[in-house]
Write a protein that holds these residues in place. Structure first.
Motif, PDB file in Angstrom:
ATOM      1  N   MET A 188      41.367  46.209  38.254  1.00  0.00           N
ATOM      2  CA  MET A 188      40.504  45.172  38.796  1.00  0.00           C
ATOM      3  C   MET A 188      40.706  45.093  40.297  1.00  0.00           C
ATOM      4  O   MET A 188      41.306  44.171  40.798  1.00  0.00           O
ATOM      5  CB  MET A 188      40.827  43.845  38.126  1.00  0.00           C
ATOM      6  CG  MET A 188      39.987  42.697  38.574  1.00  0.00           C
ATOM      7  SD  MET A 188      40.383  41.244  37.594  1.00  0.00           S
ATOM      8  CE  MET A 188      39.322  40.086  38.358  1.00  0.00           C
ATOM      9  N   ALA A 189      40.269  46.099  40.980  1.00  0.00           N
ATOM     10  CA  ALA A 189      40.372  46.091  42.432  1.00  0.00           C
ATOM     11  C   ALA A 189      39.320  45.140  42.978  1.00  0.00           C
ATOM     12  O   ALA A 189      38.152  45.275  42.696  1.00  0.00           O
ATOM     13  CB  ALA A 189      40.168  47.488  42.991  1.00  0.00           C
ATOM     14  N   VAL A 190      39.766  44.180  43.719  1.00  0.00           N
ATOM     15  CA  VAL A 190      38.865  43.189  44.285  1.00  0.00           C
ATOM     16  C   VAL A 190      38.972  43.288  45.789  1.00  0.00           C
ATOM     17  O   VAL A 190      40.046  43.245  46.346  1.00  0.00           O
ATOM     18  CB  VAL A 190      39.242  41.760  43.822  1.00  0.00           C
ATOM     19  CG1 VAL A 190      38.324  40.747  44.441  1.00  0.00           C
ATOM     20  CG2 VAL A 190      39.217  41.666  42.313  1.00  0.00           C
ATOM     21  N   PRO A 227      47.085  28.728  39.478  1.00  0.00           N
ATOM     22  CA  PRO A 227      45.903  29.544  39.695  1.00  0.00           C
ATOM     23  C   PRO A 227      46.278  30.996  39.953  1.00  0.00           C
ATOM     24  O   PRO A 227      47.434  31.309  40.226  1.00  0.00           O
ATOM     25  CB  PRO A 227      45.282  28.932  40.954  1.00  0.00           C
ATOM     26  CG  PRO A 227      46.455  28.425  41.727  1.00  0.00           C
ATOM     27  CD  PRO A 227      47.443  27.956  40.682  1.00  0.00           C
ATOM     28  N   LEU A 228      45.289  31.825  39.902  1.00  0.00           N
ATOM     29  CA  LEU A 228      45.437  33.222  40.282  1.00  0.00           C
ATOM     30  C   LEU A 228      44.433  33.439  41.403  1.00  0.00           C
ATOM     31  O   LEU A 228      43.278  33.046  41.275  1.00  0.00           O
ATOM     32  CB  LEU A 228      45.112  34.124  39.092  1.00  0.00           C
ATOM     33  CG  LEU A 228      45.263  35.620  39.333  1.00  0.00           C
ATOM     34  CD1 LEU A 228      45.793  36.287  38.067  1.00  0.00           C
ATOM     35  CD2 LEU A 228      43.969  36.273  39.744  1.00  0.00           C
ATOM     36  N   VAL A 229      44.902  33.987  42.507  1.00  0.00           N
ATOM     37  CA  VAL A 229      44.007  34.197  43.644  1.00  0.00           C
ATOM     38  C   VAL A 229      44.022  35.675  44.010  1.00  0.00           C
ATOM     39  O   VAL A 229      45.056  36.341  43.936  1.00  0.00           O
ATOM     40  CB  VAL A 229      44.372  33.289  44.852  1.00  0.00           C
ATOM     41  CG1 VAL A 229      45.682  33.668  45.480  1.00  0.00           C
ATOM     42  CG2 VAL A 229      43.273  33.247  45.884  1.00  0.00           C
ATOM     43  N   THR A 230      42.845  36.175  44.354  1.00  0.00           N
ATOM     44  CA  THR A 230      42.692  37.582  44.711  1.00  0.00           C
ATOM     45  C   THR A 230      43.313  37.868  46.069  1.00  0.00           C
ATOM     46  O   THR A 230      43.647  36.941  46.806  1.00  0.00           O
ATOM     47  CB  THR A 230      41.204  37.978  44.755  1.00  0.00           C
ATOM     48  OG1 THR A 230      40.544  37.150  45.705  1.00  0.00           O
ATOM     49  CG2 THR A 230      40.561  37.854  43.392  1.00  0.00           C
ATOM     50  N   PRO A 231      43.418  39.138  46.397  1.00  0.00           N
ATOM     51  CA  PRO A 231      44.021  39.523  47.680  1.00  0.00           C
ATOM     52  C   PRO A 231      43.285  38.899  48.859  1.00  0.00           C
ATOM     53  O   PRO A 231      42.096  38.636  48.796  1.00  0.00           O
ATOM     54  CB  PRO A 231      43.862  41.032  47.717  1.00  0.00           C
ATOM     55  CG  PRO A 231      43.555  41.442  46.344  1.00  0.00           C
ATOM     56  CD  PRO A 231      42.950  40.276  45.638  1.00  0.00           C
ATOM     57  N   THR A 269      46.768  43.332  44.697  1.00  0.00           N
ATOM     58  CA  THR A 269      47.791  42.298  44.585  1.00  0.00           C
ATOM     59  C   THR A 269      47.120  40.957  44.341  1.00  0.00           C
ATOM     60  O   THR A 269      45.993  40.727  44.773  1.00  0.00           O
ATOM     61  CB  THR A 269      48.653  42.208  45.861  1.00  0.00           C
ATOM     62  OG1 THR A 269      47.803  41.901  46.965  1.00  0.00           O
ATOM     63  CG2 THR A 269      49.406  43.493  46.128  1.00  0.00           C
ATOM     64  N   PHE A 270      47.829  40.106  43.635  1.00  0.00           N
ATOM     65  CA  PHE A 270      47.326  38.785  43.327  1.00  0.00           C
ATOM     66  C   PHE A 270      48.457  37.790  43.527  1.00  0.00           C
ATOM     67  O   PHE A 270      49.611  38.123  43.317  1.00  0.00           O
ATOM     68  CB  PHE A 270      46.845  38.707  41.875  1.00  0.00           C
ATOM     69  CG  PHE A 270      45.677  39.604  41.600  1.00  0.00           C
ATOM     70  CD1 PHE A 270      44.386  39.122  41.695  1.00  0.00           C
ATOM     71  CD2 PHE A 270      45.863  40.933  41.273  1.00  0.00           C
ATOM     72  CE1 PHE A 270      43.301  39.952  41.466  1.00  0.00           C
ATOM     73  CE2 PHE A 270      44.785  41.773  41.042  1.00  0.00           C
ATOM     74  CZ  PHE A 270      43.499  41.273  41.139  1.00  0.00           C
ATOM     75  N   VAL A 271      48.115  36.594  43.930  1.00  0.00           N
ATOM     76  CA  VAL A 271      49.093  35.521  44.021  1.00  0.00           C
ATOM     77  C   VAL A 271      48.867  34.668  42.776  1.00  0.00           C
ATOM     78  O   VAL A 271      47.748  34.221  42.515  1.00  0.00           O
ATOM     79  CB  VAL A 271      48.909  34.695  45.303  1.00  0.00           C
ATOM     80  CG1 VAL A 271      49.932  33.578  45.361  1.00  0.00           C
ATOM     81  CG2 VAL A 271      49.013  35.586  46.521  1.00  0.00           C
TER      82      VAL A 271
END
Length: 127
Positions: free
Chosen positions: A1-3, A98-102, A110-112
């Motif tokens: 899931m490359a964002v 939450p999950l936040v995209t790069p 990478t995700f936070v």
């Protein structure tokens, strides 16, 4: 899931207190983002698969959630990536939020996950 977007995407549910804290923090910092409600806009099996593969089953599952406590012992085994993906599709609120995209193109995979102000300040390079 490359964002790779011009602004981060915050994945979560709107009534989650931690998601609300993250949104408040982003707004206070003046950081534009889009919100993705994982209940009303469920992720596909492929998207869950990519996330679980990138961050790991133990990282993405919130074992302190009400949803987790409601699972049977066999469901809590997390025996394979496929089992985790299946659980997340059935119970999206199992995702640690939450999950936040790069935030930078240099970190496309990478995700936070979760909200800790110091970690977010470093990720978003605010002070």
């Amino acid at each position: 899931m490359a964002v790779n977007t011009s602004q981060p995407i915050l994945y979560g549910i709107p009534n989650c207190d931690t998601v609300k804290k993250a949104e408040r923090w982003l707004n206070q910092q003046g950081i534009a983002y889009s919100f993705h409600d994982i209940r009303t806009q469920p992720l596909s099996a492929e998207q869950w698969q990519a996330l679980v593969t990138l961050v790991g089953p133990e990282t993405i599952i919130n074992k302190r959630s009400t949803s987790w406590r409601g699972l049977s012992e066999s469901e809590q085994q997390l025996a394979s990536v496929e089992a985790v993906v299946s659980l997340l599709q059935q119970y999206p609120t199992l995702m640690k939020r939450p999950l936040v995209t790069p935030t930078a193109p240099t970190k496309p995979n990478t995700f936070v996950i979760g909200f800790k102000e110091a970690a977010w300040a470093q990720e978003f390079q605010t002070a």
